[in-house]
Design a protein around this motif. Structure first.
Motif, PDB file in Angstrom:
ATOM      1  N   GLU A  84       0.839  -1.196   0.000  1.00 21.74           N
ATOM      2  CA  GLU A  84       0.000   0.000   0.000  1.00 21.74           C
ATOM      3  C   GLU A  84       0.874   1.245   0.000  1.00 21.74           C
ATOM      4  O   GLU A  84       2.000   1.247   0.511  1.00 21.74           O
ATOM      5  CB  GLU A  84      -0.880   0.033   1.249  1.00 21.74           C
ATOM      6  CG  GLU A  84      -1.835  -1.128   1.389  1.00 21.74           C
ATOM      7  CD  GLU A  84      -2.696  -0.976   2.632  1.00 21.74           C
ATOM      8  OE1 GLU A  84      -3.117  -2.002   3.178  1.00 21.74           O
ATOM      9  OE2 GLU A  84      -2.949   0.182   3.044  1.00 21.74           O
ATOM     10  N   SER A  85       0.301   2.318  -0.545  1.00 20.94           N
ATOM     11  CA  SER A  85       0.943   3.621  -0.470  1.00 20.94           C
ATOM     12  C   SER A  85      -0.144   4.687  -0.392  1.00 20.94           C
ATOM     13  O   SER A  85      -1.310   4.434  -0.681  1.00 20.94           O
ATOM     14  CB  SER A  85       1.856   3.861  -1.668  1.00 20.94           C
ATOM     15  OG  SER A  85       1.132   3.780  -2.872  1.00 20.94           O
ATOM     16  N   GLY A  86       0.264   5.867  -0.009  1.00 26.61           N
ATOM     17  CA  GLY A  86      -0.677   6.954   0.194  1.00 26.61           C
ATOM     18  C   GLY A  86      -0.978   7.092   1.668  1.00 26.61           C
ATOM     19  O   GLY A  86      -0.249   6.582   2.516  1.00 26.61           O
ATOM     20  N   GLY A  87      -2.046   7.741   1.986  1.00 25.88           N
ATOM     21  CA  GLY A  87      -2.377   7.986   3.375  1.00 25.88           C
ATOM     22  C   GLY A  87      -1.663   9.219   3.891  1.00 25.88           C
ATOM     23  O   GLY A  87      -0.952   9.904   3.168  1.00 25.88           O
ATOM     24  N   GLY A  88      -1.862   9.499   5.156  1.00 25.51           N
ATOM     25  CA  GLY A  88      -1.254  10.666   5.765  1.00 25.51           C
ATOM     26  C   GLY A  88      -2.248  11.443   6.592  1.00 25.51           C
ATOM     27  O   GLY A  88      -3.273  10.900   7.018  1.00 25.51           O
ATOM     28  N   SER A  89      -1.934  12.716   6.822  1.00 26.16           N
ATOM     29  CA  SER A  89      -2.778  13.575   7.657  1.00 26.16           C
ATOM     30  C   SER A  89      -3.320  14.728   6.832  1.00 26.16           C
ATOM     31  O   SER A  89      -2.569  15.368   6.090  1.00 26.16           O
ATOM     32  CB  SER A  89      -1.962  14.126   8.830  1.00 26.16           C
ATOM     33  OG  SER A  89      -1.501  13.083   9.656  1.00 26.16           O
ATOM     34  N   TYR A  94      -6.114   2.024   7.134  1.00 27.74           N
ATOM     35  CA  TYR A  94      -6.776   1.472   5.957  1.00 27.74           C
ATOM     36  C   TYR A  94      -5.959   0.301   5.410  1.00 27.74           C
ATOM     37  O   TYR A  94      -4.740   0.409   5.213  1.00 27.74           O
ATOM     38  CB  TYR A  94      -6.935   2.555   4.892  1.00 27.74           C
ATOM     39  CG  TYR A  94      -8.034   3.528   5.209  1.00 27.74           C
ATOM     40  CD1 TYR A  94      -7.905   4.432   6.260  1.00 27.74           C
ATOM     41  CD2 TYR A  94      -9.221   3.535   4.487  1.00 27.74           C
ATOM     42  CE1 TYR A  94      -8.933   5.318   6.576  1.00 27.74           C
ATOM     43  CE2 TYR A  94     -10.243   4.420   4.791  1.00 27.74           C
ATOM     44  CZ  TYR A  94     -10.089   5.295   5.843  1.00 27.74           C
ATOM     45  OH  TYR A  94     -11.118   6.169   6.162  1.00 27.74           O
ATOM     46  N   TYR A  95      -6.666  -0.804   5.184  1.00 34.86           N
ATOM     47  CA  TYR A  95      -6.047  -2.015   4.670  1.00 34.86           C
ATOM     48  C   TYR A  95      -6.690  -2.375   3.320  1.00 34.86           C
ATOM     49  O   TYR A  95      -7.913  -2.385   3.207  1.00 34.86           O
ATOM     50  CB  TYR A  95      -6.261  -3.181   5.621  1.00 34.86           C
ATOM     51  CG  TYR A  95      -5.644  -3.018   6.985  1.00 34.86           C
ATOM     52  CD1 TYR A  95      -6.365  -2.428   8.018  1.00 34.86           C
ATOM     53  CD2 TYR A  95      -4.351  -3.462   7.238  1.00 34.86           C
ATOM     54  CE1 TYR A  95      -5.801  -2.283   9.282  1.00 34.86           C
ATOM     55  CE2 TYR A  95      -3.781  -3.327   8.496  1.00 34.86           C
ATOM     56  CZ  TYR A  95      -4.512  -2.731   9.509  1.00 34.86           C
ATOM     57  OH  TYR A  95      -3.958  -2.580  10.754  1.00 34.86           O
ATOM     58  N   GLY A 155      -1.288  -1.948   5.673  1.00 34.36           N
ATOM     59  CA  GLY A 155      -2.046  -0.924   6.382  1.00 34.36           C
ATOM     60  C   GLY A 155      -1.383   0.430   6.262  1.00 34.36           C
ATOM     61  O   GLY A 155      -0.148   0.548   6.289  1.00 34.36           O
ATOM     62  N   THR A 156      -2.206   1.456   6.121  1.00 38.27           N
ATOM     63  CA  THR A 156      -1.683   2.821   6.054  1.00 38.27           C
ATOM     64  C   THR A 156      -2.600   3.730   6.880  1.00 38.27           C
ATOM     65  O   THR A 156      -3.816   3.619   6.828  1.00 38.27           O
ATOM     66  CB  THR A 156      -1.579   3.302   4.592  1.00 38.27           C
ATOM     67  OG1 THR A 156      -0.941   4.573   4.548  1.00 38.27           O
ATOM     68  CG2 THR A 156      -2.938   3.413   3.918  1.00 38.27           C
ATOM     69  N   GLN A 157      -1.995   4.601   7.649  1.00 42.62           N
ATOM     70  CA  GLN A 157      -2.750   5.466   8.552  1.00 42.62           C
ATOM     71  C   GLN A 157      -3.307   6.670   7.806  1.00 42.62           C
ATOM     72  O   GLN A 157      -2.588   7.349   7.061  1.00 42.62           O
ATOM     73  CB  GLN A 157      -1.856   5.951   9.697  1.00 42.62           C
ATOM     74  CG  GLN A 157      -2.531   6.902  10.667  1.00 42.62           C
ATOM     75  CD  GLN A 157      -3.579   6.216  11.528  1.00 42.62           C
ATOM     76  OE1 GLN A 157      -3.357   5.137  12.064  1.00 42.62           O
ATOM     77  NE2 GLN A 157      -4.739   6.859  11.670  1.00 42.62           N
TER      78      GLN A 157
END
Length: 121
Positions: free
Chosen positions: A6-11, A93-94, A114-116
């Motif tokens: 997975e890639s992406g995610g963040g705040s 997110y998974y 998983g990515t937060q």
């Protein structure tokens, strides 16, 4: 051997957007269903969106109209475009990738790491 990355995610702040990607690689015959789940503070992992090999998608009621799932079969990749994010979307997110190892063979589910995603108000 199958790898799911997975890639992406963040705040982001509320109202913002993020895009997640999930790519499967390795030795397999085909990729069947793909999807995204999320796990917030509680114990339950919630299905967010799923998409079939033919491109038919379905969504959790909580994200309909805001999230869009798509896939690139040539790249064995699934995407989740998340718009109008709100703090309730905060979770890990998974992605899931359902792999078939041969013609008419059963599928096996593989998960991304998983990515937060954190949404602040």
């Amino acid at each position: 051997q199958v790898q799911v990355v997975e890639s992406g995610g963040g705040s982001v702040q509320a109202g913002g957007s993020l895009r997640l990607s999930c790519a499967a690689s390795g030795n397999f015959f085909s990729v069947k269903n793909m999807g995204w789940h999320r796990q917030g503070p509680g114990p339950q992992r919630e299905l967010v969106a799923a998409i079939t090999e033919a491109g038919i998608s379905n969504y959790a009621d909580s994200v309909k109209g805001r999230f869009t799932i798509s896939r690139d079969n040539a790249k064995n990749t699934v995407y989740l475009q998340m718009n109008s994010l709100n703090p309730e979307d905060t979770a890990v997110y998974y992605c899931n990738v359902d792999i078939s190892r041969g013609f008419e063979s059963p599928t096996f589910r593989y998960w991304g790491q998983g990515t937060q995603v954190t949404v602040s108000s």
